[in-house]
Design a protein around this motif. Structure first.
Motif, PDB file in Angstrom:
ATOM      1  N   LEU A 106      22.255  25.059  12.047  1.00  9.35           N
ATOM      2  CA  LEU A 106      21.928  23.721  12.554  1.00  9.35           C
ATOM      3  C   LEU A 106      20.914  23.824  13.704  1.00  9.35           C
ATOM      4  O   LEU A 106      19.920  23.086  13.753  1.00  9.35           O
ATOM      5  N   GLY A 107      21.182  24.754  14.625  1.00 12.73           N
ATOM      6  CA  GLY A 107      20.282  24.951  15.770  1.00 12.73           C
ATOM      7  C   GLY A 107      18.912  25.402  15.307  1.00 12.73           C
ATOM      8  O   GLY A 107      17.883  24.937  15.831  1.00 12.73           O
ATOM      9  N   LEU A 108      18.896  26.272  14.305  1.00 12.86           N
ATOM     10  CA  LEU A 108      17.616  26.780  13.813  1.00 12.86           C
ATOM     11  C   LEU A 108      16.819  25.656  13.148  1.00 12.86           C
ATOM     12  O   LEU A 108      15.610  25.517  13.389  1.00 12.86           O
ATOM     13  N   SER A 109      17.498  24.850  12.320  1.00 12.55           N
ATOM     14  CA  SER A 109      16.756  23.751  11.676  1.00 12.55           C
ATOM     15  C   SER A 109      16.238  22.777  12.718  1.00 12.55           C
ATOM     16  O   SER A 109      15.094  22.306  12.618  1.00 12.55           O
ATOM     17  N   ALA A 110      17.082  22.478  13.718  1.00 11.42           N
ATOM     18  CA  ALA A 110      16.634  21.558  14.776  1.00 11.42           C
ATOM     19  C   ALA A 110      15.449  22.166  15.519  1.00 11.42           C
ATOM     20  O   ALA A 110      14.492  21.470  15.876  1.00 11.42           O
ATOM     21  N   SER A 111      15.489  23.482  15.736  1.00 12.74           N
ATOM     22  CA  SER A 111      14.398  24.157  16.452  1.00 12.74           C
ATOM     23  C   SER A 111      13.108  24.093  15.650  1.00 12.74           C
ATOM     24  O   SER A 111      12.026  23.865  16.221  1.00 12.74           O
ATOM     25  N   VAL A 112      13.233  24.272  14.328  1.00 11.52           N
ATOM     26  CA  VAL A 112      12.023  24.244  13.489  1.00 11.52           C
ATOM     27  C   VAL A 112      11.380  22.852  13.562  1.00 11.52           C
ATOM     28  O   VAL A 112      10.173  22.715  13.789  1.00 11.52           O
ATOM     29  N   VAL A 113      12.207  21.826  13.399  1.00 11.75           N
ATOM     30  CA  VAL A 113      11.674  20.455  13.460  1.00 11.75           C
ATOM     31  C   VAL A 113      11.103  20.170  14.850  1.00 11.75           C
ATOM     32  O   VAL A 113       9.989  19.661  15.003  1.00 11.75           O
ATOM     33  N   ALA A 114      11.896  20.543  15.882  1.00 13.78           N
ATOM     34  CA  ALA A 114      11.464  20.261  17.256  1.00 13.78           C
ATOM     35  C   ALA A 114      10.168  20.986  17.568  1.00 13.78           C
ATOM     36  O   ALA A 114       9.262  20.433  18.199  1.00 13.78           O
TER      37      ALA A 114
ATOM     38  N   PHE B  72      13.265  28.385  20.447  1.00 15.32           N
ATOM     39  CA  PHE B  72      14.123  28.895  19.374  1.00 15.32           C
ATOM     40  C   PHE B  72      15.363  29.600  19.930  1.00 15.32           C
ATOM     41  O   PHE B  72      16.466  29.422  19.418  1.00 15.32           O
ATOM     42  N   LEU B  73      15.171  30.387  20.996  1.00 16.65           N
ATOM     43  CA  LEU B  73      16.335  31.068  21.580  1.00 16.65           C
ATOM     44  C   LEU B  73      17.309  30.048  22.155  1.00 16.65           C
ATOM     45  O   LEU B  73      18.518  30.134  21.958  1.00 16.65           O
ATOM     46  N   GLY B  74      16.748  29.065  22.884  1.00 21.70           N
ATOM     47  CA  GLY B  74      17.595  28.018  23.464  1.00 21.70           C
ATOM     48  C   GLY B  74      18.201  27.160  22.372  1.00 21.70           C
ATOM     49  O   GLY B  74      19.374  26.809  22.415  1.00 21.70           O
ATOM     50  N   GLY B  75      17.380  26.815  21.373  1.00 21.64           N
ATOM     51  CA  GLY B  75      17.802  25.918  20.302  1.00 21.64           C
ATOM     52  C   GLY B  75      18.946  26.496  19.486  1.00 21.64           C
ATOM     53  O   GLY B  75      19.784  25.764  18.967  1.00 21.64           O
ATOM     54  N   VAL B  76      18.970  27.805  19.364  1.00 20.01           N
ATOM     55  CA  VAL B  76      20.046  28.442  18.606  1.00 20.01           C
ATOM     56  C   VAL B  76      21.137  28.943  19.568  1.00 20.01           C
ATOM     57  O   VAL B  76      22.326  28.753  19.336  1.00 20.01           O
ATOM     58  N   GLY B  77      20.693  29.556  20.663  1.00 23.20           N
ATOM     59  CA  GLY B  77      21.630  30.218  21.572  1.00 23.20           C
ATOM     60  C   GLY B  77      22.548  29.263  22.314  1.00 23.20           C
ATOM     61  O   GLY B  77      23.764  29.500  22.384  1.00 23.20           O
ATOM     62  N   ILE B  78      21.990  28.180  22.857  1.00 17.58           N
ATOM     63  CA  ILE B  78      22.827  27.286  23.676  1.00 17.58           C
ATOM     64  C   ILE B  78      23.898  26.590  22.819  1.00 17.58           C
ATOM     65  O   ILE B  78      25.069  26.582  23.197  1.00 17.58           O
ATOM     66  N   PRO B  79      23.541  26.046  21.642  1.00 16.39           N
ATOM     67  CA  PRO B  79      24.620  25.480  20.810  1.00 16.39           C
ATOM     68  C   PRO B  79      25.671  26.527  20.447  1.00 16.39           C
ATOM     69  O   PRO B  79      26.866  26.224  20.422  1.00 16.39           O
ATOM     70  N   LEU B  80      25.238  27.765  20.199  1.00 16.42           N
ATOM     71  CA  LEU B  80      26.211  28.813  19.869  1.00 16.42           C
ATOM     72  C   LEU B  80      27.165  29.043  21.036  1.00 16.42           C
ATOM     73  O   LEU B  80      28.383  29.131  20.858  1.00 16.42           O
TER      74      LEU B  80
END
Lengths: 795, 234
Positions: free
Chosen positions: A319-327, A364-372
């Motif tokens: 989810l974080g990765l897809s949001a990061s790609v769009v963002a 990308f790190l924040g977009g995936v890492g923080i939700p995790l």
């Protein structure tokens, strides 16, 4: 053959997510939108920081400027070039002239060199017209064209220091990335050769020796040290150096302003993203709660808690990765556009619009890492429940009879049945509300801080003269119709003195940014009311006392009350003791002394270089008319005006440049509100869905759909109300911290703490409305289900 | 060999302690088919949960082939269950979003068996319980009996030595219940150890032993008809 290509656990995750597609979409939207803001601002910040530096360095800014008392000739320049460590040296001059715009006279800084197109330091770049400008004409900085209201090829009326007003043609437009925008400074910037000055009847001599040093790793301290060595060497050779100017090393004059605006925006976008991550964790927690029995089944058939944790963390990562790609896809374009807008505002060009890879890495790190990180706790907690606990989970805890919870109203008891979920929901809404309110409070604090510029100055215009003028002549200006009061003040550019050393200031070449002034404030003057930060104001008897404004206090190393403050002008030192510190927003550094002390030091008894004028005007039009009359009166008395600054214009100029900050803060507050409300809707909706079976039982016992609806509404409104109180309380420390951080960076003093009512009211209305709607829809649906349907619901 | 030594389980309900099991001593030989019977609240489901590693005792020990289950943490227990125990519930506990085939493949997935290997194995198990033609369907589209067959096939996925079934026929009609019990008998004949918890008392002819619990204690432990006929070990 039956199609089954993926391991069953992933098929389960995928199909469960599809069943919850509305909530998954909501989590995705919240992450993507807030991450889009982060991507835009981080990307724009990276571009702007690089480009402002590239632009500034492209001008080959002087590292130091030595103010020489005599005209600098070619032999002196060559001699300086020969000093060890000097990379480049050149003679320059900045003439403070005035230019007529309509009926007003605005300050005009004219930058002068021997050779307009061939100089190597403090360069600027031709944009159109003649290059170099023919003798007798001016080049004008591109941002000044609008301020001067002039077109290339037209002439402007200019008053130089030693000649009457004369018309000078503007033959070209240049871009000077080393200057702040003319509109923001409310002054004109022009460029002329020494030959032009001579042709216009002015003194063509150049007094500023600008130098750069060869150094591997530069710093302001290192440049100061070298500049002092060079200046002392020149003094030893009989060249009189009366001031050294060293601006912060490789720092554009408006870099701090830009950094502050970026900091505010990035801070709030990151807060919005954290909020989205909390929303994700809350929604996921509710989802996992509905999955409790299924997780128990997975464990029964052999799944370890880490296998389950990994399954859901993979979902969050996806989810974080897809949001990061769009963002990132959208944000990288938005970043370029936003950077272009800010760059235009700060008068520099985006030469390279590429966004450094580090910005993408952050997103990308924040977009995936923080939700995790945020989702880890609820996921781990759900996956660690023992099988028996999970299989016997009936959805909530029941308070023991007689406990404090059992004494609460029924609707409150209901929301306390799931304390962890409640805590997450309250954290989400409370945090969202607090950040929303803080964004508005910071905006109000920023505005209130700028309002101090006018609230603490009770005059309409400040006039500075090239030399000190007779106080009695100046007092005569009070007779100009519409002028209520004229107060002469002593004023002089100065530096913080070091005994035995040449004065050193950190002023930029525009002579405004980073400057320090010595001002004689008439004791008891009512024309300013700067708030005292420490000590007391000056009295008649304070012959050796000084009051510093907060900028001068910081520049001079934050001396304690009673400690010595030494001010240097033209090689002479005024020794004072610190009596007080005032907060003066909207001015560079100022050291205040009594008129007597000032007059003794500058030998200006009965004369002043500045007046502050109060008019009887009740409208801007009337004020302008009075100022025009005042200008004519000063011209009639042959007073050599250096600049006249009407504060109304300054207010408009600063107000215009606030727009982007205010609008951006409002947009970010909107994003935060939207994320918070999505969270509220999600949490409420899921909470009601989970209890469909319970409602079936209640209906079996005789509860009507109306009763069920009433129960739900009471519960969601309780959550809304508690979160609102938490948000209001949390907004205080958050506002305080943001005001302190932003104020210190932007104004060297905290922003005034403004706690507005708009934020709490808007948030309250939104919370009640969204709670009501998001509770009403599923509750109504649940109420319409037959008892059999309701009891058939899982969970 | 499963040995239960002085096994006790106490639940805290509010301020009240409820003793579900008290000092249970029981040995179950490998390959035996044991029925645990008793009234509601007698502790039989608690016993099944403890033997299956779903819950932990408050006192006493559970030794599996001589190893104490208390030595395993939750993840260790999960792995042990996945490999050594098949659990069957009264309410089937199938995952509604997975097909019948995927439900059966699930334990193999967590045990690290690849899809390529798991799929034919799962199909074979479904064939064994007679519902291979239902493999592509979702559990909720099947009858109760069929769902329980899926649950049994899933319990057998990793070929465990022990099957623990808690009221597996409780939600089924008599004919279907008989069919399910026939399956258990067949597995017992193949050497599986089976612990069957039920409230039905007329199973004695089908099993090796009938252990009766009352108020958390073993009230009686009698040899069943299957043992008397030499079906297996008592």
């Amino acid at each position: 053959m039956i199609d089954c290509r993926f391991p069953p656990r992933w098929s389960k995750l995928w199909r469960d997510a599809r069943l919850e597609k509305e909530r998954v979409f909501l989590m995705f939207v919240a992450l993507a939108v807030s991450l889009l803001a982060v991507a835009t601002l981080v990307g724009a910040g990276k571009i702007l920081r690089r480009e402002i530096r590239t632009n500034y360095l492209s001008t080959h800014p002087a590292m130091a400027t030595l103010e020489i008392d005599r005209a600098i000739d070619a032999s002196l320049v060559e001699k300086v070039k020969g000093f060890a460590g000097v990379q480049e040296a050149e003679a320059h001059e900045v003439v403070q002239a005035r230019v007529q715009v309509g009926d007003d006279w605005l300050p005009l800084l004219v930058f002068v060199t021997d050779d307009l197109s061939g100089h190597r330091l403090s360069r600027y770049f031709p944009q159109s017209g003649a290059w170099p400008a023919p003798t007798g004409t001016l080049l004008v900085e591109r941002t000044a064209m609008k301020v001067l209201g002039v077109q290339q090829g037209q002439a402007v009326q200019v008053k130089f220091p030693n000649t009457p007003a004369q018309r000078v043609p503007v033959t070209g437009i240049v871009h000077d990335p080393g200057l702040s925008p003319a509109g923001q400074e409310r002054m004109g910037f022009a460029y002329a050769s020494a030959a032009t000055l001579q042709a216009l009847g002015e003194d063509p001599s150049l007094h500023e020796l600008r130098v750069t040093f060869a150094m591997d790793l530069g710093s302001t301290a290192q440049v100061r040290e070298r500049a002092e060595v060079l200046a002392q060497a020149l003094v030893d050779q009989g060249v009189e150096v009366h001031q050294i100017r060293v601006p912060p090393f490789e720092y554009h004059p408006h870099q701090i302003q830009m950094e502050t605006v970026l900091l505010i925006m990035v801070s709030f976008s990151v807060l919005a993203f954290f909020l989205s991550a909390v929303l994700l964790a809350t929604t996921l927690s509710a989802w996992l709660s509905r999955q409790t029995r299924e997780l128990a089944i997975l464990k029964t058939v052999g799944a370890s808690s880490w296998q389950i944790t990994g399954l859901y963390l993979a979902f969050v990562a996806a989810l974080g990765l897809s949001a990061s790609v769009v963002a990132w896809t959208l944000g990288s374009h938005a970043a370029v556009a936003f950077a272009g807008r800010l760059a235009a505002m700060l008068n520099f060009a985006i030469l390279d619009a590429s966004i450094p890879a580090s910005a993408a890495l952050i997103v990308f790190l924040g977009g995936v890492g923080i939700p995790l990180l945020v989702a880890y706790i609820p996921i781990r907690s759900a996956s660690r429940a023992t099988v028996r606990e999970a299989l016997s989970d009936w959805g909530a805890k029941v308070a023991a009879p007689g406990s404090w919870i059992s004494n609460l109203p029924r609707s409150l008891r209901q929301i306390l049945r799931r304390p962890r979920r409640l805590a997450l929901s309250l954290a989400l809404l409370g945090f969202g509300g607090a950040v929303f309110m803080t964004a508005l409070n910071v905006r109000d604090g920023w505005t209130a801080n700028l309002d101090k510029v006018w609230q603490t100055r009770h005059y309409d215009v400040e006039v500075r003269f090239r030399t000190a003028q007779s106080d009695s002549v100046l007092a005569g200006l009070a007779g100009v119709p519409g002028v209520r009061r004229v107060e002469p003040w002593g004023w002089s550019p100065a530096g913080l003195a070091r005994p035995g050393k040449i004065d050193l200031v950190q002023v930029w070449p525009d002579k405004g940014h980073g400057s320090l002034s010595l001002v004689a404030m008439p004791v008891g003057s009512a024309l300013t009311s700067f708030p005292l930060m420490a000590g007391r104001r000056l009295s008649e008897t304070d012959t050796d006392g000084s009051v510093l404004n907060h900028i001068a206090w910081i520049q001079s190393g934050k001396p304690r009350l009673g400690e010595a403050v030494l001010v240097g002008i033209d090689g002479r030192i005024l020794s004072t003791r610190l009596t007080g510190v005032v907060e003066e927003v909207g001015s560079p550094a100022v050291v205040y002394v009594t008129p007597g002390a000032f007059a003794r030091f500058r030998s200006t008894q009965g004369r002043s270089r500045m007046i502050r004028v109060v008019t009887t005007a009740t409208s801007p039009v009337e004020r302008t008319e009075i100022l025009h009359r005042l200008e004519r009166a000063m011209e009639g008395k042959a007073l050599p005006v250096q600049m006249a600054i009407p504060f109304s214009e300054l207010k408009t100029a600063i107000g215009d440049h606030m727009t982007i900050l205010v609008n951006s803060l409002l947009a970010l507050a909107g994003i935060i509100a939207a994320v918070g409300m999505l969270g509220l809707a999600s949490v409420t909706g899921m909470g009601v869905l989970e209890r469909t079976r319970e409602f079936g039982v209640l209906k079996t016992l005789g509860a009507t759909p109306k009763v069920v609806l009433g129960m739900v509404m009471a519960e969601v409104l309780w959550i809304g109300a508690i979160s609102w109180v938490l948000a209001c309380v949390a907004a205080f420390p958050l506002t305080w911290a943001m005001d302190a951080l932003i104020g210190s960076l932007g104004f060297l003093a905290p922003l005034p703490m403004v706690i507005g009512w708009v934020g709490p009211v808007v948030w309250l209305v939104a919370v009640v409305a969204i709670s009501a709607v998001s509770g009403w829809i599923p509750a109504r649906r649940a109420g319409k289900l037959t008892i059999r349907e309701a009891l058939a619901q899982v969970g | 060999m499963i040995e239960l030594k002085n096994l006790g389980k106490t639940y805290q309900v509010g301020t009240v302690e409820f003793h579900a099991l008290r000092g249970v001593e029981l040995s179950i030989a490998k390959g035996s088919f044991v029925a645990v019977v008793g009234k509601s609240g007698s502790g039989k489901s608690t016993l099944a949960n403890l033997v299956a590693g779903i819950d932990r005792p408050t006192s006493g020990k559970i030794l599996m082939e001589g190893a104490d289950l208390a030595g395993l943490d939750e993840d260790g227990l999960a792995r042990w269950r996945g490999q050594k125990v098949g659990v069957i519930f009264q309410s089937f506990q199938l995952l509604p979003t997975l097909t019948v085939l995927e439900n059966v493949m699930l334990p193999m997935d967590f045990a690290g068996v690849s899809v390529a290997e798991a799929k034919p194995r799962a199909m074979a198990l479904l064939a064994k319980v007679g519902i291979e033609d239902q493999a592509a369907k979702l559990p909720l589209s099947l009858s109760g009996g069929q769902q329980q067959r899926v649950a049994i096939a899933r319990a057998l996925a990793n070929d465990p030595a022990l099957l623990v079934a808690d009221e597996p026929t409780g939600n089924l009609d008599t004919r279907t219940a008989d069919e399910v019990l026939d399956l258990f008998t067949a597995f017992a004949d193949q050497g599986k150890t089976i612990l069957l918890v039920t409230h039905e008392r007329d199973l004695s002819s089908r099993v090796d032993r009938v252990v009766t619990l009352c108020d958390g204690r073993v009230e009686s432990d009698v040899v069943g008809g299957r043992a008397r006929l030499g079906g297996s070990h008592a």
